[in-house]
Design a protein around this motif. Structure first.
Motif, PDB file in Angstrom:
ATOM      1  N   PHE A 196       5.992   1.983  71.029  1.00 21.72           N
ATOM      2  CA  PHE A 196       6.106   0.790  70.185  1.00 21.72           C
ATOM      3  C   PHE A 196       5.199   0.914  68.962  1.00 21.72           C
ATOM      4  CE2 PHE A 196       5.072  -3.579  68.949  1.00 21.72           C
ATOM      5  CZ  PHE A 196       6.337  -4.158  68.903  1.00 21.72           C
ATOM      6  N   GLY A 197       3.978   1.404  69.187  1.00 21.71           N
ATOM      7  CA  GLY A 197       3.032   1.557  68.086  1.00 21.71           C
ATOM      8  C   GLY A 197       3.518   2.511  67.016  1.00 21.71           C
ATOM      9  N   LEU A 198       4.251   3.539  67.418  1.00 20.38           N
ATOM     10  CA  LEU A 198       4.787   4.499  66.448  1.00 20.38           C
ATOM     11  C   LEU A 198       5.742   3.846  65.458  1.00 20.38           C
ATOM     12  CD1 LEU A 198       5.570   7.647  68.648  1.00 20.38           C
ATOM     13  CD2 LEU A 198       3.800   7.442  66.892  1.00 20.38           C
ATOM     14  N   HIS A 199       6.415   2.805  65.902  1.00 21.69           N
ATOM     15  CA  HIS A 199       7.443   2.167  65.067  1.00 21.69           C
ATOM     16  C   HIS A 199       6.982   0.849  64.448  1.00 21.69           C
ATOM     17  CE1 HIS A 199      10.272   5.166  66.468  1.00 21.69           C
ATOM     18  NE2 HIS A 199       9.948   4.886  67.719  1.00 21.69           N
ATOM     19  N   ARG A 200       5.746   0.461  64.689  1.00 24.71           N
ATOM     20  CA  ARG A 200       5.276  -0.853  64.244  1.00 24.71           C
ATOM     21  C   ARG A 200       5.351  -1.015  62.723  1.00 24.71           C
ATOM     22  NH1 ARG A 200       2.754  -5.344  65.738  1.00 24.71           N
ATOM     23  NH2 ARG A 200       1.308  -6.308  64.270  1.00 24.71           N
ATOM     24  N   THR A 201       4.873  -0.014  61.981  1.00 22.40           N
ATOM     25  CA  THR A 201       4.898  -0.125  60.519  1.00 22.40           C
ATOM     26  C   THR A 201       6.329  -0.276  60.004  1.00 22.40           C
ATOM     27  OG1 THR A 201       2.853   1.141  60.251  1.00 22.40           O
ATOM     28  CG2 THR A 201       4.329   1.031  58.348  1.00 22.40           C
ATOM     29  N   PRO A 252       7.399  -7.676  74.127  1.00 26.04           N
ATOM     30  CA  PRO A 252       7.679  -7.870  75.549  1.00 26.04           C
ATOM     31  C   PRO A 252       9.110  -7.516  75.934  1.00 26.04           C
ATOM     32  CG  PRO A 252       7.416  -9.992  74.442  1.00 26.04           C
ATOM     33  CD  PRO A 252       6.970  -8.934  73.487  1.00 26.04           C
ATOM     34  N   ARG A 253      10.047  -7.693  75.009  1.00 24.44           N
ATOM     35  CA  ARG A 253      11.433  -7.319  75.298  1.00 24.44           C
ATOM     36  C   ARG A 253      11.543  -5.805  75.463  1.00 24.44           C
ATOM     37  NH1 ARG A 253      15.059 -11.142  71.197  1.00 24.44           N
ATOM     38  NH2 ARG A 253      13.729 -13.000  71.305  1.00 24.44           N
ATOM     39  N   VAL A 259      16.610  -5.611  67.536  1.00 20.51           N
ATOM     40  CA  VAL A 259      15.974  -6.797  68.125  1.00 20.51           C
ATOM     41  C   VAL A 259      15.197  -7.583  67.074  1.00 20.51           C
ATOM     42  CG1 VAL A 259      14.204  -7.569  69.740  1.00 20.51           C
ATOM     43  CG2 VAL A 259      15.858  -5.840  70.453  1.00 20.51           C
ATOM     44  N   VAL A 260      14.386  -6.892  66.284  1.00 19.36           N
ATOM     45  CA  VAL A 260      13.598  -7.559  65.246  1.00 19.36           C
ATOM     46  C   VAL A 260      14.510  -8.220  64.221  1.00 19.36           C
ATOM     47  CG1 VAL A 260      12.059  -7.131  63.278  1.00 19.36           C
ATOM     48  CG2 VAL A 260      11.517  -6.170  65.522  1.00 19.36           C
ATOM     49  N   SER A 261      15.605  -7.564  63.877  1.00 20.26           N
ATOM     50  CA  SER A 261      16.539  -8.123  62.893  1.00 20.26           C
ATOM     51  C   SER A 261      17.178  -9.409  63.405  1.00 20.26           C
ATOM     52  CB  SER A 261      17.627  -7.099  62.546  1.00 20.26           C
ATOM     53  OG  SER A 261      17.055  -5.956  61.951  1.00 20.26           O
ATOM     54  N   ARG A 262      17.510  -9.448  64.700  1.00 21.97           N
ATOM     55  CA  ARG A 262      18.078 -10.673  65.274  1.00 21.97           C
ATOM     56  C   ARG A 262      17.080 -11.818  65.208  1.00 21.97           C
ATOM     57  NH1 ARG A 262      20.551  -7.580  70.448  1.00 21.97           N
ATOM     58  NH2 ARG A 262      22.643  -7.115  69.636  1.00 21.97           N
ATOM     59  N   ILE A 263      15.834 -11.522  65.518  1.00 18.43           N
ATOM     60  CA  ILE A 263      14.788 -12.552  65.458  1.00 18.43           C
ATOM     61  C   ILE A 263      14.629 -13.052  64.018  1.00 18.43           C
ATOM     62  CG2 ILE A 263      12.323 -12.988  65.784  1.00 18.43           C
ATOM     63  CD1 ILE A 263      12.412 -10.817  68.005  1.00 18.43           C
ATOM     64  N   CYS A 264      14.638 -12.113  63.078  1.00 21.05           N
ATOM     65  CA  CYS A 264      14.493 -12.482  61.671  1.00 21.05           C
ATOM     66  C   CYS A 264      15.677 -13.302  61.174  1.00 21.05           C
ATOM     67  CB  CYS A 264      14.328 -11.228  60.809  1.00 21.05           C
ATOM     68  SG  CYS A 264      12.754 -10.387  61.041  1.00 21.05           S
ATOM     69  N   LEU A 265      16.877 -12.976  61.648  1.00 20.21           N
ATOM     70  CA  LEU A 265      18.063 -13.728  61.246  1.00 20.21           C
ATOM     71  C   LEU A 265      17.926 -15.191  61.656  1.00 20.21           C
ATOM     72  CD1 LEU A 265      20.924 -13.809  60.059  1.00 20.21           C
ATOM     73  CD2 LEU A 265      21.790 -13.119  62.314  1.00 20.21           C
TER      74      LEU A 265
END
Length: 286
Positions: free
Chosen positions: A7-12, A37-38, A55-61
């Motif tokens: 997860f940390g590798l992709h955080r930025t 957590p997902r 997942v992040v894009s859905r949350i942002c939408l």
């Protein structure tokens, strides 16, 4: 490698996606945090970057759609939350601002799009996400996802801001511009403003700035010279705002704290963005 390490590798990358989608530092960080957590509970994820981007894009939408409703009653112009960094910073936000796509001018342009258009356009054109995956984010067919991106592209065509000027050029132009302002030399100020220069302020009804966009070099010059005559020259700290030169100003007398940044093009100031809404400056150190 642990799940947390992956997860940390992709955080930025995820912060960059979320910020470009929402224009909000707080929403971007919250979206990425909500995705963790997902991801931790997911099993058999073969492409963590793609899975997390979706997942992040859905949350942002969801956040974009809520923001669209809030903006119907927003006072004055709406600007994205500024990303304030220094050349020495080395954190996810500092990495994000290196992209031309997070310049203030670029994000202001994205605000003209509907939430679905923005997601489709950013994911495809900025991050090369396939339309099949974008369709999953939007909950539509692949053809509809393509149509959202196409409509977004038509909206921004012809309005795409010029490439970011080198910082040395920005510094030279802004030093001359600020000196001319302090000296009250309107001819020199006008000579440093692009004829079609704009000044956009965002106070959200909670701080004083221009309620409506100030357009044209003459109006912009007289607006700022009027402020200087009334309030004096403010103390400020130079910073990078979304990768371009800007300044942070703490509250001084009747003047609220604010972050101001500029777009320089062709040796002239083409746009000035003044962010004074305190709700959008909670992450800024004054």
């Amino acid at each position: 490698m642990t799940t947390a390490d992956v997860f940390g590798l992709h955080r930025t990358h995820l912060i960059g996606v979320a910020y470009r989608l929402t224009g909000s530092v707080a929403d971007a960080e919250d979206a990425v945090q909500e995705a963790w957590p997902r991801f931790a509970k997911a099993e058999g994820v073969e492409d963590p970057r793609g899975w997390l981007t979706t997942v992040v894009s859905r949350i942002c939408l969801d956040r974009l759609r809520s923001a669209a409703v809030r903006r119907e009653t927003y006072v004055g112009s709406w600007l994205p939350e500024p990303l304030v960094t220094t050349p020495e910073d080395d954190d996810p936000l500092a990495a994000v601002v290196r992209s031309d796509g997070v310049r203030m001018a670029a994000l202001v342009l994205l605000d003209k799009l509907t939430p679905d258009q923005r997601v489709a356009f950013v994911l495809h054109d900025a991050f090369a996400v396939p339309f099949g995956e974008i369709a999953d984010v939007l909950g539509v067919s692949e053809a509809a996802a393509r149509q959202h991106a196409s409509r977004a592209r038509r909206t921004v065509t012809g309005s795409t801001p010029p490439p970011r000027a080198a910082l040395d050029e920005q510094r030279e132009v802004l030093e001359k511009f600020l000196t001319a302002m302090v000296n009250g030399d309107i001819d020199a100020v006008l000579g440093l403003l692009h004829p079609d220069a704009v000044m956009i302020g965002d106070g959200g009804g909670k701080a004083r700035t221009a309620v409506n966009t100030v357009s044209g070099a003459d109006k912009v010059a007289r607006f700022f010279l009027g402020l200087l005559r009334k309030y004096g020259y403010p103390e400020h700290r130079p910073v990078l705002v979304n990768g371009d030169l800007g300044m942070v100003m703490a509250a001084q007398g009747e003047v609220a704290s604010r972050v101001t940044t500029f777009t320089v093009h062709g040796g002239k100031v083409a746009a000035i963005y003044d962010m004074a809404n305190p709700d959008k400056l909670t992450h800024v150190e004054f």
